[in-house]
Design a protein around this motif. Structure first.
Motif, PDB file in Angstrom:
ATOM      1  N   ASN A 117      18.640 -33.999  30.941  1.00  0.00           N
ATOM      2  CA  ASN A 117      19.153 -35.353  30.795  1.00  0.00           C
ATOM      3  C   ASN A 117      20.567 -35.380  30.231  1.00  0.00           C
ATOM      4  OD1 ASN A 117      16.742 -36.582  31.704  1.00  0.00           O
ATOM      5  ND2 ASN A 117      15.808 -36.312  29.677  1.00  0.00           N
ATOM      6  N   SER A 118      21.067 -34.245  29.792  1.00  0.00           N
ATOM      7  CA  SER A 118      22.423 -34.188  29.251  1.00  0.00           C
ATOM      8  C   SER A 118      23.434 -34.539  30.328  1.00  0.00           C
ATOM      9  CB  SER A 118      22.716 -32.791  28.691  1.00  0.00           C
ATOM     10  OG  SER A 118      21.873 -32.504  27.601  1.00  0.00           O
ATOM     11  N   GLN A 119      24.431 -35.281  29.936  1.00  0.00           N
ATOM     12  CA  GLN A 119      25.441 -35.738  30.893  1.00  0.00           C
ATOM     13  C   GLN A 119      26.356 -34.604  31.369  1.00  0.00           C
ATOM     14  OE1 GLN A 119      25.789 -38.898  32.244  1.00  0.00           O
ATOM     15  NE2 GLN A 119      23.774 -39.182  31.292  1.00  0.00           N
ATOM     16  N   TYR A 120      26.431 -33.503  30.604  1.00  0.00           N
ATOM     17  CA  TYR A 120      27.399 -32.473  30.978  1.00  0.00           C
ATOM     18  C   TYR A 120      27.044 -31.728  32.250  1.00  0.00           C
ATOM     19  CZ  TYR A 120      24.253 -29.565  28.012  1.00  0.00           C
ATOM     20  OH  TYR A 120      23.169 -28.940  27.431  1.00  0.00           O
ATOM     21  N   TRP A 121      25.845 -31.919  32.782  1.00  0.00           N
ATOM     22  CA  TRP A 121      25.483 -31.289  34.056  1.00  0.00           C
ATOM     23  C   TRP A 121      26.152 -31.966  35.247  1.00  0.00           C
ATOM     24  CZ3 TRP A 121      23.825 -26.829  33.004  1.00  0.00           C
ATOM     25  CH2 TRP A 121      22.910 -26.575  31.969  1.00  0.00           C
ATOM     26  N   ARG A 122      26.823 -33.080  35.043  1.00  0.00           N
ATOM     27  CA  ARG A 122      27.405 -33.838  36.157  1.00  0.00           C
ATOM     28  C   ARG A 122      28.875 -33.492  36.398  1.00  0.00           C
ATOM     29  NH1 ARG A 122      26.948 -39.854  35.950  1.00  0.00           N
ATOM     30  NH2 ARG A 122      27.362 -39.528  38.179  1.00  0.00           N
ATOM     31  N   GLN A 154      31.298 -42.162  28.932  1.00  0.00           N
ATOM     32  CA  GLN A 154      30.336 -41.166  29.401  1.00  0.00           C
ATOM     33  C   GLN A 154      30.944 -39.769  29.358  1.00  0.00           C
ATOM     34  OE1 GLN A 154      27.950 -41.586  33.218  1.00  0.00           O
ATOM     35  NE2 GLN A 154      29.273 -39.854  33.776  1.00  0.00           N
ATOM     36  N   ASP A 155      32.221 -39.646  29.737  1.00  0.00           N
ATOM     37  CA  ASP A 155      32.902 -38.349  29.676  1.00  0.00           C
ATOM     38  C   ASP A 155      32.916 -37.821  28.250  1.00  0.00           C
ATOM     39  OD1 ASP A 155      33.480 -38.743  32.363  1.00  0.00           O
ATOM     40  OD2 ASP A 155      35.519 -39.467  31.979  1.00  0.00           O
ATOM     41  N   GLU A 156      33.273 -38.672  27.317  1.00  0.00           N
ATOM     42  CA  GLU A 156      33.348 -38.261  25.922  1.00  0.00           C
ATOM     43  C   GLU A 156      31.980 -37.839  25.398  1.00  0.00           C
ATOM     44  OE1 GLU A 156      37.140 -41.043  24.549  1.00  0.00           O
ATOM     45  OE2 GLU A 156      35.093 -41.731  24.213  1.00  0.00           O
ATOM     46  N   LEU A 157      30.956 -38.602  25.760  1.00  0.00           N
ATOM     47  CA  LEU A 157      29.596 -38.258  25.325  1.00  0.00           C
ATOM     48  C   LEU A 157      29.166 -36.923  25.917  1.00  0.00           C
ATOM     49  CD1 LEU A 157      26.877 -38.882  23.991  1.00  0.00           C
ATOM     50  CD2 LEU A 157      26.257 -40.185  26.056  1.00  0.00           C
ATOM     51  N   ALA A 158      29.469 -36.704  27.187  1.00  0.00           N
ATOM     52  CA  ALA A 158      29.100 -35.445  27.836  1.00  0.00           C
ATOM     53  C   ALA A 158      29.777 -34.263  27.147  1.00  0.00           C
ATOM     54  CB  ALA A 158      29.478 -35.483  29.310  1.00  0.00           C
TER      55      ALA A 158
END
Length: 395
Positions: A5-10, A177-181
């Motif tokens: 669910n982590s955003q960094y996979w995108r 979203q970028d910052e959170l990832a």
């Protein structure tokens, strides 16, 4: 550490499209690319390497500490690629990845974006979270993070020069979203590299001063690690989430070691100095300067020699004699010759081409590199690497 669910996979870190062969986009996820580079640094700074010994001696830190800390820094060297502005430079990316945002054009390089993101967002936001270091450091977490700034400048400045410190408006390049990832990713890799590591040395002002003196050399190691890590074959690209610790242990470390061994090949052994005649057979009667270079006592550590004499005194040969004697005594594997112009570098390349193999044992295969930007115009260089002579321009 997988956390799908982590955003960094995108976010992609490396991509390639084969054009006429195929319009399919092959991409390597950003977390994996960052770990590839960290793994290259892990092997470059293995405790037994001359580079590690040099850095540790000059920084006064242990090899194990530097290896883990430096690898962590490398693991976030490309934090600027979390910017949607950067992600948008690849058209028609799969829907799973972050898409382009026309309101956020890519007008600032990702190295500068990464450093700005660290200073303006990651550092203050990470301070609010539980630290990955020992409990003894927990009360100093904010100071430790601020002490990381010099190291992050080194890590993010991996394209040949430090990142710009000009003001950057993050919202022009990053979404929330970028910052959170990026923050999620930094926290994840900190658990991988920093758990149980004493980060107290970072607050030592003396270490900061020593780092400043060594900064350009360490920046070179960052660039080398990025080059090695970026050379992963497209067949090894991974676009599906894998536990970061699994990727690190089973993929990144093995691939980086293979790449480094492939690049280094079999290291040539420096030959013992056996007199001027072996190095330069054409010298039948050495000049006084050359005899001095062959006989002057050498100390055990680094030394500086300044050779001054009239034209024709054999200064180049004398300098190479000294260099060979030092190479055969010290843990040195080669030499770097710096000259003021491309023309003089070309001439020296031709001269060294006739002698450099005699610096090493018989049968060794050392390399000789002409490293200026117009080397392709040197006939000597083109001939040495099997290229045809340069076409002549008429008119």
């Amino acid at each position: 550490m997988k956390n799908q669910n982590s955003q960094y996979w995108r976010y992609w870190g490396k991509t390639i499209r084969f054009g006429e062969i195929s319009e399919e986009l092959f991409y390597h996820l950003l977390p994996y690319h960052c770990l590839d580079v960290a793994a290259a640094g892990w092997w470059l700074l293995a405790p037994e390497t001359p580079l590690s010994k040099r850095f540790c001696s000059q920084l006064s830190v242990s090899p194990e500490w530097l290896r883990r800390w430096f690898s962590f820094c490398l693991s976030i060297h490309d934090a600027g690629k979390f910017a949607v502005a950067f992600q948008g430079i690849v058209p028609n990316a799969p829907a799973f990845l972050v898409g382009a945002d026309p309101r956020r054009p890519y007008t600032v390089r990702h190295d500068t974006l990464g450093y700005a993101l660290w200073r303006r967002f990651l550092c203050p936001e990470w301070q609010k979270l539980d630290p990955p270091c020992e409990a003894a450091c927990a009360g100093e977490w904010g100071k430790i993070l601020r002490a990381m700034n010099s190291w992050m400048e080194l890590a993010t400045g991996h394209h040949g020069k430090p990142p710009s410190k000009a003001p950057v408006h993050l919202q022009h390049f990053f979404t929330e979203q970028d910052e959170l990832a990026a923050l999620q990713y930094v926290v994840a890799v900190s658990k991988l590299f920093l758990h149980g590591l004493d980060l107290g040395p970072l607050m030592d002002k003396a270490l900061k001063k020593r780092l400043k003196k060594l900064s350009w050399a360490m920046a070179g190691a960052v660039v080398m690690a990025d080059w090695i890590g970026s050379g992963i074959d497209v067949s090894r690209y991974k676009s599906e989430p894998v536990d970061l610790e699994v990727y690190w242990k089973e993929y990144a470390l093995a691939e980086a070691k293979r790449r480094l061994e492939e690049i280094e090949g079999e290291k040539p052994t420096v030959a013992p100095f056996a007199g001027i005649g072996r190095l330069f057979p054409f010298i039948e009667s050495p000049t006084p300067l050359q005899r001095w270079a062959a006989d002057v006592p050498l100390s055990a550590g680094p030394q500086l020699f300044i050779l001054e004499d009239v034209t024709g005194a054999g200064k180049t040969e004398a300098a190479l004699v000294l260099a060979h004697r030092l190479m055969s005594r010290l843990p040195a594997e080669g030499m770097y010759v710096a000259l003021p112009t491309m023309a003089t570098a070309n001439a020296m390349y031709d001269r060294l081409g006739k002698a450099y193999r005699r610096l090493f044992e018989d049968g060794a295969r050392p390399s000789l590199v002409l490293s200026h930007g117009a080397r392709h115009l040197s006939e000597g260089f083109r001939a040495s690497v099997g290229l045809p002579c340069s076409p002549r321009l008429w008119g």
